[in-house]
Motif scaffolding. Structure first.
Motif, PDB file in Angstrom:
ATOM      1  N   PRO A 171      30.547  36.560  -4.445  1.00 16.06           N
ATOM      2  CA  PRO A 171      29.959  36.348  -3.114  1.00 16.06           C
ATOM      3  C   PRO A 171      28.741  37.222  -2.829  1.00 16.06           C
ATOM      4  O   PRO A 171      28.032  36.999  -1.838  1.00 16.06           O
ATOM      5  CB  PRO A 171      31.114  36.711  -2.180  1.00 16.06           C
ATOM      6  CG  PRO A 171      31.932  37.695  -2.947  1.00 16.06           C
ATOM      7  CD  PRO A 171      31.828  37.268  -4.381  1.00 16.06           C
ATOM      8  N   LEU A 172      28.481  38.219  -3.689  1.00 13.04           N
ATOM      9  CA  LEU A 172      27.399  39.164  -3.433  1.00 13.04           C
ATOM     10  C   LEU A 172      26.080  38.749  -4.064  1.00 13.04           C
ATOM     11  O   LEU A 172      25.017  39.248  -3.681  1.00 13.04           O
ATOM     12  CB  LEU A 172      27.797  40.564  -3.953  1.00 13.04           C
ATOM     13  CG  LEU A 172      29.083  41.162  -3.361  1.00 13.04           C
ATOM     14  CD1 LEU A 172      29.382  42.510  -4.023  1.00 13.04           C
ATOM     15  CD2 LEU A 172      28.965  41.318  -1.852  1.00 13.04           C
ATOM     16  N   LEU A 173      26.139  37.845  -5.034  1.00  7.87           N
ATOM     17  CA  LEU A 173      24.916  37.401  -5.701  1.00  7.87           C
ATOM     18  C   LEU A 173      24.242  36.291  -4.904  1.00  7.87           C
ATOM     19  O   LEU A 173      24.914  35.504  -4.223  1.00  7.87           O
ATOM     20  CB  LEU A 173      25.239  36.890  -7.108  1.00  7.87           C
ATOM     21  CG  LEU A 173      25.659  37.938  -8.137  1.00  7.87           C
ATOM     22  CD1 LEU A 173      26.167  37.253  -9.394  1.00  7.87           C
ATOM     23  CD2 LEU A 173      24.485  38.855  -8.475  1.00  7.87           C
ATOM     24  N   PRO A 174      22.912  36.192  -4.982  1.00  8.92           N
ATOM     25  CA  PRO A 174      22.210  35.076  -4.321  1.00  8.92           C
ATOM     26  C   PRO A 174      22.739  33.744  -4.847  1.00  8.92           C
ATOM     27  O   PRO A 174      22.850  33.545  -6.061  1.00  8.92           O
ATOM     28  CB  PRO A 174      20.745  35.286  -4.720  1.00  8.92           C
ATOM     29  CG  PRO A 174      20.652  36.717  -5.120  1.00  8.92           C
ATOM     30  CD  PRO A 174      21.976  37.105  -5.672  1.00  8.92           C
ATOM     31  N   GLN A 175      23.088  32.842  -3.952  1.00  9.65           N
ATOM     32  CA  GLN A 175      23.728  31.597  -4.368  1.00  9.65           C
ATOM     33  C   GLN A 175      22.821  30.711  -5.218  1.00  9.65           C
ATOM     34  O   GLN A 175      23.305  29.940  -6.050  1.00  9.65           O
ATOM     35  CB  GLN A 175      24.192  30.838  -3.122  1.00  9.65           C
ATOM     36  CG  GLN A 175      25.312  31.543  -2.374  1.00  9.65           C
ATOM     37  CD  GLN A 175      26.509  31.875  -3.258  1.00  9.65           C
ATOM     38  OE1 GLN A 175      27.152  30.973  -3.799  1.00  9.65           O
ATOM     39  NE2 GLN A 175      26.800  33.152  -3.424  1.00  9.65           N
ATOM     40  N   ASN A 176      21.500  30.850  -5.052  1.00 11.19           N
ATOM     41  CA  ASN A 176      20.608  30.011  -5.856  1.00 11.19           C
ATOM     42  C   ASN A 176      20.584  30.425  -7.323  1.00 11.19           C
ATOM     43  O   ASN A 176      20.141  29.667  -8.189  1.00 11.19           O
ATOM     44  CB  ASN A 176      19.193  30.050  -5.285  1.00 11.19           C
ATOM     45  CG  ASN A 176      18.579  31.445  -5.351  1.00 11.19           C
ATOM     46  OD1 ASN A 176      19.305  32.437  -5.318  1.00 11.19           O
ATOM     47  ND2 ASN A 176      17.266  31.524  -5.432  1.00 11.19           N
ATOM     48  N   ILE A 177      21.095  31.629  -7.615  1.00  9.20           N
ATOM     49  CA  ILE A 177      21.060  32.091  -9.001  1.00  9.20           C
ATOM     50  C   ILE A 177      22.007  31.283  -9.879  1.00  9.20           C
ATOM     51  O   ILE A 177      21.752  31.081 -11.074  1.00  9.20           O
ATOM     52  CB  ILE A 177      21.396  33.602  -9.086  1.00  9.20           C
ATOM     53  CG1 ILE A 177      20.941  34.159 -10.446  1.00  9.20           C
ATOM     54  CG2 ILE A 177      22.879  33.858  -8.897  1.00  9.20           C
ATOM     55  CD1 ILE A 177      21.051  35.663 -10.551  1.00  9.20           C
ATOM     56  N   PHE A 178      23.094  30.777  -9.295  1.00  9.26           N
ATOM     57  CA  PHE A 178      24.062  30.022 -10.092  1.00  9.26           C
ATOM     58  C   PHE A 178      23.465  28.696 -10.555  1.00  9.26           C
ATOM     59  O   PHE A 178      23.599  28.311 -11.718  1.00  9.26           O
ATOM     60  CB  PHE A 178      25.337  29.798  -9.282  1.00  9.26           C
ATOM     61  CG  PHE A 178      26.016  31.069  -8.855  1.00  9.26           C
ATOM     62  CD1 PHE A 178      26.510  31.962  -9.791  1.00  9.26           C
ATOM     63  CD2 PHE A 178      26.145  31.392  -7.515  1.00  9.26           C
ATOM     64  CE1 PHE A 178      27.119  33.135  -9.408  1.00  9.26           C
ATOM     65  CE2 PHE A 178      26.761  32.559  -7.117  1.00  9.26           C
ATOM     66  CZ  PHE A 178      27.239  33.443  -8.060  1.00  9.26           C
ATOM     67  N   LYS A 179      22.790  28.001  -9.654  1.00 11.02           N
ATOM     68  CA  LYS A 179      22.143  26.749 -10.048  1.00 11.02           C
ATOM     69  C   LYS A 179      21.027  27.001 -11.054  1.00 11.02           C
ATOM     70  O   LYS A 179      20.844  26.239 -12.007  1.00 11.02           O
ATOM     71  CB  LYS A 179      21.590  26.040  -8.809  1.00 11.02           C
ATOM     72  CG  LYS A 179      22.660  25.489  -7.879  1.00 11.02           C
ATOM     73  CD  LYS A 179      22.028  24.713  -6.740  1.00 11.02           C
ATOM     74  CE  LYS A 179      23.105  24.130  -5.832  1.00 11.02           C
ATOM     75  NZ  LYS A 179      22.510  23.373  -4.688  1.00 11.02           N
TER      76      LYS A 179
END
Length: 668
Positions: free
Chosen positions: A624-632
């Motif tokens: 939950p701490l990482l920027p969500q766009n990094i996963f895509k």
């Protein structure tokens, strides 16, 4: 007064005196080492030019680098894109246009994002293609198979784990690719007897066929056995095959050399006899985790005088069956009984006297055999080159001395988790051809034994000393000094190992794999020495090396450009060190659990920077701490995240290891 210049100094480039023929001969000697080729190309412009036209194979680290290679390497015939997870249709089209006249082989086994459109461009432009590997492309459908069918010259095709392709697609391939010689349909779960039968009827030149885990029956086997050139047939895990069906077969293959029936639980000696009837060229038979080794099975095998290798791993063994095998007057070179139930001294006593040509023997985890078996083996099988006997717990330390004294041609020896001691290692040192030695969890060995190995086993390339608690820096120094060709060493969880061991190992310039997990006395000082000298290092495990910090990451980033896999869990590495590692172009796998100095921002920056990553293992607290766009973004590049929710473990020895020690005889 200045001295007059010599003719050498006047020469703009001394390498100009070399003819192109000589330079090409040098390149042939360099081989496939990418670093050597890069150094060669950097010598001068002529070397750069000749190397670019000499190269035939290419394995780019990332798909975005492909476009840079088209002009430099105009003669590529083999393209390996297994390190490029993201390869789309445009990339395949560009490849097909750049090397349309030269490309013969392409590996797309780890690539995704392309469709049948890209494959159509590839096979349409590269008419000389003879090999395509599409393994693991679970989403490819029959339209992709239809595109492949246009490759009329295709000889090798791997569709392993292409689970969406059906009989329709395989039928298209069968009709279009009649020159196929090697086909793998392993785990193509929607392919049935119909598709396999079409391949067998249309592709008459097939030499090798892998049908593992397909729901096929004897219906397609009747067509397969008619193939006049078939040599290898793999039927592993084909659970629909049974004795009743195989008994109906009316054909035999005289050309077949290898049959793999592993995990075929419903096939006994009856079905095997029907399948192998008339297979006069049979040399290897793999029946792992299959029928019990009975008298009837042994008699069935007795018909094949040319049989060289039998693998019976995991089978239930009857002494009567082994006795019949022991009566053969054959030239068996390989026998594997790994994890067989029922294998005893009585069983093995029947074998060695008639199997003196044996080269490879595997008795891993055969816990009922004792010194009597080893005595029998060492007396008769003196030509052994490979012996695997991990966890043979009833074999005493004296038996290992016999192995070294009598089997001096050994090149591979695995005695993991046994009672071997320094005297045993002294005897092993007589095996001067030894290349691989596994001694993990051998608690009775110490430095003196390793000194003997180092002094006499100069060809050693691999040594496993996992949890060998008696060894220190002196033993590792002896190995490093005497085994300059060492490529792999595992010294994990040895508390007496310090930076001195790593400094010693730094002289092994060919080192590729270093596992020092749980070595508490190792620090950044020793790891820096490894980084500077071991430029071929590809795998590094420093989990729970608490004293390793950013100071070691900087030289790793600078010198270890071949690094592909690293485990940093529990180390003292921070954002700074991880960002340094992210500059390594070949880095593909990172495990980053419980790094207290790592922040979400630092982790995100490293992930964005490292363009070659395909797998990252992280603690769930970061999700939950990482920027969500990094996963895509990472997934689009082909990177997969593995999340773990393990609690922080202070202890070096997990409870399972303690229980294992308690089961050992000396612990009681």
């Amino acid at each position: 007064m200045k001295e007059p210049r010599t003719s050498i100094t006047k020469m703009a480039n001394p390498f100009d005196i070399l003819t192109e023929e000589i330079i090409l001969a040098i390149l042939d000697h360099v081989g496939d080492d990418p670093f050597s080729k890069r150094s060669f190309s950097s010598v001068c412009k002529s070397f750069y030019y000749i190397e670019s036209r000499h190269r035939r194979g290419l394995k780019p680290l990332r798909s975005d680098l492909l476009s840079r290679t088209f002009h430099r390497y105009p003669s590529i015939s083999h393209l390996d894109l297994s390190l490029c997870p993201f390869v789309d249709d445009n990339a395949l089209k560009a490849v097909s246009l750049a090397w349309n006249t030269t490309l013969r082989s392409i590996n797309l086994s780890r690539s995704r994002a392309f469709s049948s459109i890209g494959l159509s461009s590839l096979v349409g432009n590269c008419v000389g293609l003879v090999e395509i590997d599409l393994s693991n492309r679970t989403e490819l459908t029959d339209s992709a198979a239809k595109a492949i069918a246009e490759a009329k010259s295709l000889e090798r095709l791997s569709l392993s784990r292409c689970k969406s392709i059906t009989d329709i697609g395989i039928g298209c391939v069968a009709v279009g690719c009649k020159k196929l010689k090697f086909v793998s349909l392993r785990w193509c779960l929607r392919v049935t007897d119909l598709g396999v039968g079409l391949i067998a009827m249309k592709c008459k030149e097939i030499r090798s066929l892998d049908l593992s885990y397909l729901l096929i029956t004897e219906k397609c086997l009747s067509h397969i056995l008619k193939l006049q050139h078939l040599e290898d047939l793999v039927l592993e895990g084909c659970h629909s095959l049974d004795d009743e069906g195989l008994a109906t077969l009316n054909y035999s293959s005289k050309s077949i050399k290898m049959i793999n029936l592993s995990h075929c639980q419903n096939v006994s000696h009856i079905g095997l006899s029907s399948l192998t009837n008339g297979a006069e060229s049979l040399k290897q038979l793999i029946l792992a985790y299959g029928p019990a080794v009975t008298t009837d099975l042994a008699k069935c095998l007795h018909n094949f005088s040319g049989l060289r290798s039998i693998k019976l791993d995991g089978c239930l063994v009857r002494s009567s069956g082994i006795k019949v095998i022991g009566q053969w007057q054959s030239s068996l070179e390989e026998l594997s009984f790994s994890k067989c139930k029922g294998l005893t001294d009585e069983c093995l006593s029947f074998l060695p006297q008639t199997l003196k040509q044996l080269r490879k023997l595997d008795i891993t985890c055969c816990r009922n055999i004792t010194d009597a078996s080893i005595d029998s083996i060492t007396k008769s099988c003196t030509s052994l080159t490979s012996l695997k006997m991990e966890s043979c717990s009833l074999v005493s330390k004296d038996a290992f001395v016999l192995i070294g004294q009598c089997c001096q041609l050994l090149e591979e020896l695995d005695v993991t988790d046994n009672e071997v001691d320094n005297e045993g290692l002294k005897a092993f040192s007589r095996c001067s051809k030894l290349r691989s030695l596994k001694l993990g969890i051998c608690l009775n060995i110490a430095d003196d034994g390793l000194v003997n190995i180092g002094n006499d086993c100069s060809k050693l390339k691999e040594i496993d000393l996992y949890r060998c608690s008696g060894i220190t820096d002196r033993g590792i120094a002896a190995i490093a000094r005497g085994c300059p060709a060492l490529e792999m060493i595992n010294i994990a969880y040895n508390k007496k190992i310090t930076d001195l061991s790593l400094t010693s190992l730094a002289r092994c310039s060919s080192l590729k794999v270093l596992e020092i997990r749980g070595c508490l006395c190792v620090s950044s000082v020793g790891l820096k020495a490894i980084a500077r000298e071991c430029r071929k290092l590809a795998v590094l495990d420093i989990k729970k090396c608490f004293n390793v910090n950013d100071d070691a990451m900087l030289p790793l980033a600078q010198f270890s450009q071949n690094l592909e896999q690293i485990n940093l869990s529990y180390c003292s590495v921070t954002d700074v060190g991880l960002l340094s590692l992210a500059r390594i172009n070949r880095l593909r796998t990172m495990t980053l659990l419980h790094l207290t100095g790592l922040t979400p921002n630092g982790l995100a920056a490293a992930l964005f920077t490292c363009g070659s990553l395909t797998k990252v293992k992280l603690h769930t607290s970061f999700k939950p701490l990482l920027p969500q766009n990094i996963f895509k973004y990472m997934e689009a590049r082909g990177c997969v995240f593995h999340w773990r929710d393990k609690a922080f473990q202070v202890e070096i020895d997990p409870k399972g290891w303690q229980l294992q020690l308690e089961r050992r005889p000396e612990a009681s």
